[in-house]
Write a protein that holds these residues in place. Structure first.
Motif, short mmCIF file in Angstrom:
data_model
loop_
_atom_site.label_atom_id
_atom_site.label_comp_id
_atom_site.label_asym_id
_atom_site.label_seq_id
_atom_site.Cartn_x
_atom_site.Cartn_y
_atom_site.Cartn_z
N LYS A 10 0.83 -1.20 0.00
CA LYS A 10 0.00 0.00 0.00
C LYS A 10 0.87 1.26 0.00
CE LYS A 10 -3.90 2.22 2.26
NZ LYS A 10 -4.89 2.14 3.31
N ASN A 11 1.92 1.27 0.80
CA ASN A 11 2.82 2.42 0.83
C ASN A 11 3.46 2.65 -0.54
OD1 ASN A 11 2.49 3.16 3.54
ND2 ASN A 11 3.98 1.64 4.20
N LYS A 12 3.91 1.56 -1.14
CA LYS A 12 4.54 1.67 -2.45
C LYS A 12 3.53 2.14 -3.49
CE LYS A 12 7.27 -0.91 -5.77
NZ LYS A 12 7.87 -2.19 -6.13
N ASN A 13 2.31 1.66 -3.40
CA ASN A 13 1.28 2.00 -4.36
C ASN A 13 0.94 3.49 -4.32
OD1 ASN A 13 -0.63 1.34 -6.39
ND2 ASN A 13 -2.25 1.30 -4.85
N VAL A 14 0.75 4.06 -3.14
CA VAL A 14 0.38 5.49 -3.07
C VAL A 14 1.54 6.36 -3.54
CG1 VAL A 14 -1.42 5.23 -1.33
CG2 VAL A 14 0.91 5.71 -0.60
N ILE A 15 2.76 5.95 -3.27
CA ILE A 15 3.91 6.72 -3.74
C ILE A 15 4.05 6.60 -5.26
CG2 ILE A 15 6.44 6.91 -3.65
CD1 ILE A 15 6.19 6.22 -0.65
N THR A 16 3.80 5.40 -5.79
CA THR A 16 3.84 5.21 -7.24
C THR A 16 2.76 6.05 -7.92
OG1 THR A 16 4.72 2.98 -7.01
CG2 THR A 16 3.65 3.50 -9.09
N GLN A 17 1.57 6.08 -7.35
CA GLN A 17 0.50 6.90 -7.91
C GLN A 17 0.88 8.38 -7.89
OE1 GLN A 17 -2.98 5.80 -5.65
NE2 GLN A 17 -3.43 4.07 -6.97
N LEU A 18 1.47 8.82 -6.80
CA LEU A 18 1.90 10.21 -6.70
C LEU A 18 2.98 10.50 -7.73
CD1 LEU A 18 1.96 13.01 -5.44
CD2 LEU A 18 3.44 12.08 -3.63
N ASN A 19 3.94 9.60 -7.85
CA ASN A 19 5.02 9.78 -8.82
C ASN A 19 4.46 9.88 -10.24
OD1 ASN A 19 7.77 9.95 -9.59
ND2 ASN A 19 7.77 7.79 -10.12
N ASN A 20 3.53 9.00 -10.59
CA ASN A 20 2.92 9.04 -11.91
C ASN A 20 2.15 10.34 -12.13
OD1 ASN A 20 3.94 6.50 -12.51
ND2 ASN A 20 2.05 5.44 -12.00
N SER A 21 1.46 10.80 -11.12
CA SER A 21 0.70 12.04 -11.22
C SER A 21 1.61 13.24 -11.43
CB SER A 21 -0.17 12.25 -9.98
OG SER A 21 -1.16 11.26 -9.90
N VAL A 22 2.72 13.27 -10.69
CA VAL A 22 3.67 14.37 -10.84
C VAL A 22 4.31 14.32 -12.23
CG1 VAL A 22 5.84 15.36 -9.98
CG2 VAL A 22 4.07 14.62 -8.37
N ASP A 23 4.62 13.12 -12.70
CA ASP A 23 5.16 12.98 -14.07
C ASP A 23 4.16 13.50 -15.10
OD1 ASP A 23 7.53 11.87 -13.16
OD2 ASP A 23 6.97 9.81 -13.69
N ASN A 24 2.88 13.22 -14.91
CA ASN A 24 1.86 13.71 -15.83
C ASN A 24 1.78 15.23 -15.83
OD1 ASN A 24 1.17 11.12 -16.61
ND2 ASN A 24 -0.55 10.96 -15.19
N VAL A 25 1.93 15.84 -14.66
CA VAL A 25 1.95 17.30 -14.57
C VAL A 25 3.16 17.85 -15.34
CG1 VAL A 25 2.20 19.29 -13.03
CG2 VAL A 25 0.69 17.40 -12.39
N ALA A 54 -3.51 12.93 -5.26
CA ALA A 54 -2.57 11.84 -5.01
C ALA A 54 -1.62 12.20 -3.87
CB ALA A 54 -1.78 11.51 -6.28
N LEU A 55 -1.23 13.47 -3.80
CA LEU A 55 -0.36 13.93 -2.71
C LEU A 55 -1.08 13.80 -1.37
CD1 LEU A 55 2.20 15.30 -1.62
CD2 LEU A 55 1.13 17.50 -2.16
N ASP A 56 -2.33 14.24 -1.31
CA ASP A 56 -3.10 14.11 -0.07
C ASP A 56 -3.21 12.65 0.36
OD1 ASP A 56 -3.49 16.85 0.01
OD2 ASP A 56 -5.52 16.75 -0.84
N ASP A 57 -3.46 11.78 -0.61
CA ASP A 57 -3.57 10.35 -0.33
C ASP A 57 -2.25 9.80 0.20
OD1 ASP A 57 -4.92 7.86 -0.27
OD2 ASP A 57 -4.07 7.31 -2.22
N ALA A 58 -1.15 10.19 -0.44
CA ALA A 58 0.17 9.71 -0.01
C ALA A 58 0.50 10.23 1.39
CB ALA A 58 1.24 10.14 -1.01
N ARG A 70 10.05 14.87 -1.72
CA ARG A 70 10.74 15.12 -2.99
C ARG A 70 9.72 15.37 -4.11
NH1 ARG A 70 11.64 11.36 -6.47
NH2 ARG A 70 11.50 9.69 -4.91
N LEU A 71 8.68 14.56 -4.17
CA LEU A 71 7.66 14.72 -5.20
C LEU A 71 6.83 15.98 -4.97
CD1 LEU A 71 6.66 10.98 -5.45
CD2 LEU A 71 7.70 12.35 -7.28
N GLN A 72 6.59 16.32 -3.71
CA GLN A 72 5.86 17.54 -3.41
C GLN A 72 6.66 18.77 -3.86
OE1 GLN A 72 4.92 18.15 0.76
NE2 GLN A 72 3.19 19.47 0.23
N GLU A 73 7.97 18.73 -3.67
CA GLU A 73 8.82 19.83 -4.12
C GLU A 73 8.77 19.96 -5.64
OE1 GLU A 73 11.13 23.06 -4.39
OE2 GLU A 73 10.28 22.24 -2.55
N GLN A 74 8.82 18.84 -6.35
CA GLN A 74 8.73 18.87 -7.80
C GLN A 74 7.38 19.43 -8.24
OE1 GLN A 74 9.62 15.11 -9.66
NE2 GLN A 74 8.99 15.82 -11.68
#
Length: 90
Positions: A10-25, A54-58, A70-74
């Protein structure tokens, strides 16, 4: 043991979702920077909204703060770059 494995997944999944969302942005922002139209800027704003969710979820569901920070900074950098965009008059 099974519960620990589930939590790790679950931890990996929410971080992966956040990473994908930031990449999309980032990708949407690059497109908007190349062709700053109202439509491309709106696509960035939509991607940002999804990434913020996704950030809120993570933040709520992950035990690992460093990758989230790191992803929030990006994401914040992308927001600043978006503020500088103005749609072209096409």
């Amino acid at each position: 043991m099974a519960e620990h494995t589930g939590m790790s997944w679950k931890n990996k999944n929410v971080i992966t979702q956040l990473n994908n969302s930031v990449d999309n942005v980032t990708l949407a922002l690059q497109q908007a920077q190349s062709h700053p139209t109202q439509q491309t800027i709106q696509q960035v704003q939509n991607a940002l909204e999804h990434a913020n969710n996704a950030l809120d979820d993570a933040l709520q569901n992950s035990e690992h703060q460093e990758p989230i920070d790191r992803l929030q900074e990006q994401l914040n950098q992308n927001k600043e770059q978006l503020q500088q965009l103005r749609p072209s008059e096409d």
